[in-house]
Each structure stands twice: as C-alpha cells, then as structure tokens.
Design an enzyme around this catalytic site. Structure first.
Site, short mmCIF file in Angstrom:
data_model
loop_
_atom_site.label_atom_id
_atom_site.label_comp_id
_atom_site.label_asym_id
_atom_site.label_seq_id
_atom_site.Cartn_x
_atom_site.Cartn_y
_atom_site.Cartn_z
N ASP A 77 9.43 -6.06 9.33
CA ASP A 77 8.26 -5.89 10.20
C ASP A 77 7.99 -7.25 10.83
O ASP A 77 8.88 -8.11 10.84
CB ASP A 77 7.07 -5.38 9.38
CG ASP A 77 6.02 -4.66 10.22
OD1 ASP A 77 5.47 -5.30 11.13
OD2 ASP A 77 5.77 -3.47 9.99
N GLY A 114 4.24 3.87 3.43
CA GLY A 114 3.94 2.65 2.69
C GLY A 114 3.88 1.49 3.66
O GLY A 114 4.37 1.58 4.79
N LYS A 115 3.28 0.40 3.27
CA LYS A 115 3.25 -0.81 4.09
C LYS A 115 2.83 -1.97 3.22
O LYS A 115 2.09 -1.80 2.24
CB LYS A 115 2.24 -0.66 5.23
CG LYS A 115 2.58 -1.53 6.44
CD LYS A 115 3.74 -0.94 7.24
CE LYS A 115 3.96 -1.70 8.53
NZ LYS A 115 4.98 -1.04 9.38
N GLY A 116 3.32 -3.16 3.56
CA GLY A 116 2.96 -4.33 2.77
C GLY A 116 3.20 -5.61 3.52
O GLY A 116 3.62 -5.61 4.67
N ALA A 169 0.84 -1.19 0.00
CA ALA A 169 0.00 0.00 0.00
C ALA A 169 0.88 1.25 0.00
O ALA A 169 1.85 1.34 0.76
CB ALA A 169 -0.91 0.01 1.22
#
Length: 424
Positions: free
Chosen positions: A154, A113-115, A68
C-alpha cells in the site's frame, strides 16, 4: 445543513464515517437483517502492536502498528499495509471495511483487512525499513497467515517490503510460505502484472463506463490527479485506447496540455519524484486546479478526501472514476448526484489490485506461475463480469453507481452471513 451550505464548511470525514454512510445507503435498498448490518458497521478485531527499531546510529525508537480485521464470512482477511505518518486505528478500520466491499463486488473469496505503521518511510534508510518490516511481521504473526489474513503493499510499501515480510514469517514458520502476502516480486512467488493491476482496472472500468454512455473514446479527454502507480497505469491504458490525457499531477503540481500529453514520456512520480510537475508542458497547474478542469473524465488517483463540499460544484468533468481509495466525501457525493455527474466508485474501479492479488495467492498455493498475458486476460474477464453485475443493479434501480456497487457487495456478504449463521 443543506448541500449548498456544506460548500462553506470544511469537512473532516474519516474513512470509517464514509464507509458506514455508504453501508447505510446500500442497506436501505435491500431486505437485509438489521443485525447483519449492525455487525458490518464494526470490525471483528483491531490489533495494535509496538515495534522497536534499532536505527542506523545505534539508537532505538518505538513505532506503533495496526492490523484491522473487518469481516471474514467469505474468506481470509485481505488488504494492504501502509507506512505513513497519518496511519491510525480509525483509518485502518475504515479501509478494511472498503476492502470487504471490494472483495465482495469482485466476488473474491476474501474479507477485508488493512494495516500499517505510523512512520514516514522517507526518513528510513533501506536497512531500517527492512528491520522495521521484519519486526512488524513477527508482531503480527499470530494473526496473519495464508488462510487467515494476507497483507499486500500500500502507500509507503512495495514488492521488496512484501518480500521481507514473507521471509520473516517463513523463517519463524520453518517453511517457505509465499502465500502469506501478495504483491511480492515474481522471483519469490509474486504475480506478473500485480503492480500495474489497480491502474489497469481503472482504465478497464473507465472504458466500460464510456461504452455505457456511448462516448467515442477518441473524442474523450481525461485528467488524472496523482501520477503514481495507479494514475500512471490508468492514464497510459486510456491513452493506448485512443483517449486524450490532457493533465496529470504529482504531489508538487500538475501539467496540462489541451492537445494531449504523451504519458509514456512523463515519468512516474513513484520512480522520479518531482518529474511530473517538472515536465516541459504548455501549462502548469496546482492539484486543486486540475480537479476543476473542463474534461470528460476526471480520475482522482492520489489520496482520499480531495473532492469535497468545498470544490464539488467547481468540478467541470462529465464523469468521475475513482482511482484512489475514498477520494470523494459524502457531501461531494450528494452534490455530484444533484448535478447528475456519474461517479464510478473506488471499490470497483481500482479493484484490479486485490483481484491480481487473488491470482497471486492461487499461484502460490498451486506453486504454478501464470504468464503476464494470462494475468491480464483473467483480470479483463473479472473486471467485465463485476461491471456487468453492477450495471444490472444500476439499470434496475433509481440509484447512483456507488449505491449499485455497494448493493452488489452487501447482498453477497449478507447472504453469506445468513447461510453460515451465528456461532455459537
């Protein structure tokens, strides 16, 4: 529904819902164009990929991954990759929003952002995890890059994961590109101090908050839920300052000693699962009981949504410092505000991770490594500057610490949007 009524009703608040609520609260205190606020309620884009994996037994399995992108007005997207069974598109969007605020409050030239991949990494062999990571890097290659989007570790990922990811990207680019990810081992362009940074920043911000309220560190008791990378480093930092860490926990349970634990003698859950709850301590508790201990500082450093409308009135801490992302629901936040319990939010408290990731990115661009001493000195300086900025807003307005932190972040983001304008 009143705050009192919320205690009896279970909450199912998503990261997106919480992030949007926090945005609205901050916007109410600022003269920000509604169009910009509306833009920030939504991600710029969300990328969904299918990742084929050949298992060790020769069978093939398909996994779903996401990335994202929330907002890049201040710089490239930045945020972690998590491997977890509960990864979802909505979660990635919400966490990418938090990363936007986090980078802005730290005044870093990044957006959010993140995924992640929907997978239980414990069910993968090392070879399977490597193959999954390399294919994930290839699937995301069109939308990532050192000046576009820079992933980091993460939940369920680590420095080795980032090394595989960087190598896969570099092989396809035809040149070694260490700046495409952060959180790598130092031998391949990672930064010293990166793994410890989120927990260290929790310790620094807790120290600054205690100083603000004129607390004697040596008279302060601390309970830490989640003795992984963030919680363990925060606990050890605070113990070194002279605070008494009386309780810590892992996924299996908590240990408690009113006279204080020796945190250096309690093993990280990340290193030795089960060793925290199995440690020889005077008393054992559940994770839920730890949250309700009579302590000065409570550090929820495990997972999101652990402080809710159901337990917020039973929390007996004088201050909460968020080590995890999103540990406090909106209902719990209102209860703590009503009870006048200060909550220092995650987007500043655990921002040491993205801050040292920024240092790593600079080192990769310049091909010049920093010493651990320099990293820690620079982190100290950045965290204190951010705290002072937030404290200024807190003192100037009748708001919570979370509101003050979001006000700092939103003001910077909104100003950047106003300055850049809308194209075309």
């Amino acid at each position: 529904m009143t705050v009192a009524d919320s205690q009896s009703e279970p909450e199912s608040e998503s990261a997106v819902e919480t992030a949007r609520h926090q945005l609205e609260r901050a916007a109410a205190h600022l003269d920000v164009d509604e169009g910009i606020v509306n833009r920030l309620r939504h991600p710029t884009s969300v990328h969904r990929v299918t990742i084929p994996l050949e298992r060790d037994d020769g069978s093939r399995e398909m996994f779903t991954g996401y990335r994202a992108h929330h907002d890049s007005v201040r710089g490239p997207y930045k945020g972690g990759l998590r491997y977890h069974p509960e990864v979802s598109e909505e979660e990635c969007v919400g966490l990418s929003m938090w990363m936007t605020w986090k980078c802005a409050v730290m005044d870093l030239p990044f957006g959010g952002g993140k995924g992640g991949i929907i997978v239980n990494p414990k069910e993968l062999s090392a070879d399977e995890k490597e193959r999954l990571t390399r294919r994930f890097a290839e699937e995301l290659r069109p939308v990532i890059g050192p000046m576009t989007d820079i992933p980091a570790p993460d939940m369920g990922t680590d420095p080795q994961t980032m090394a595989w990811f960087m190598d896969a990207y570099s092989m396809q680019q035809g040149e070694t590109t260490p700046g495409v990810v952060t959180g790598k081992p130092p031998i391949v362009g990672g930064s010293y101090g990166r793994e410890e940074a989120p927990g260290r920043s929790v310790g620094i911000i807790t120290r600054e908050a205690m100083a603000y309220y004129d607390w004697d560190v040596e008279e302060t008791t601390v309970a830490v839920q989640g003795f992984g990378s963030v919680g363990a480093n925060a606990a050890r930092y605070l113990e070194d300052l002279g605070a008494s860490v009386v309780a810590v926990s892992d996924v299996d349970g908590a240990i408690y000693d009113p006279d204080g634990l020796d945190t250096t003698d309690v093993e990280d859950h990340d290193e030795s699962p089960g060793m925290v709850s199995g440690y020889d301590a005077p008393e054992t508790l559940t994770n839920e009981e730890l949250l309700e201990l009579d302590v000065d500082v409570l550090v929820p450093a495990a997972i999101g949504n652990v402080l809710t409308g159901e337990n917020a009135r039973d929390v007996d801490a004088d201050m909460i410092v968020e080590g995890a992302n999103g540990p406090t629901t909106t209902t719990a936040e209102r209860i703590f505000e009503e009870r006048e319990i200060p909550v220092i939010p995650d987007i500043i408290a655990n921002a040491g991770g993205v801050t040292v990731s920024y240092f790593e990115w600079l080192q990769d661009i310049n091909r010049r490594a920093w010493t651990l001493e320099r990293v820690n000195d620079e982190l100290e300086s950045e965290m204190r500057t951010a705290w002072n900025d937030v404290q200024t807003e807190y003192d100037a307005r009748d708001v919570t610490w979370r509101d003050a932190t979001y006000i700092v972040a939103l003001e910077r983001i909104a100003c950047a949007h106003e300055t850049r304008g809308l194209w075309p």
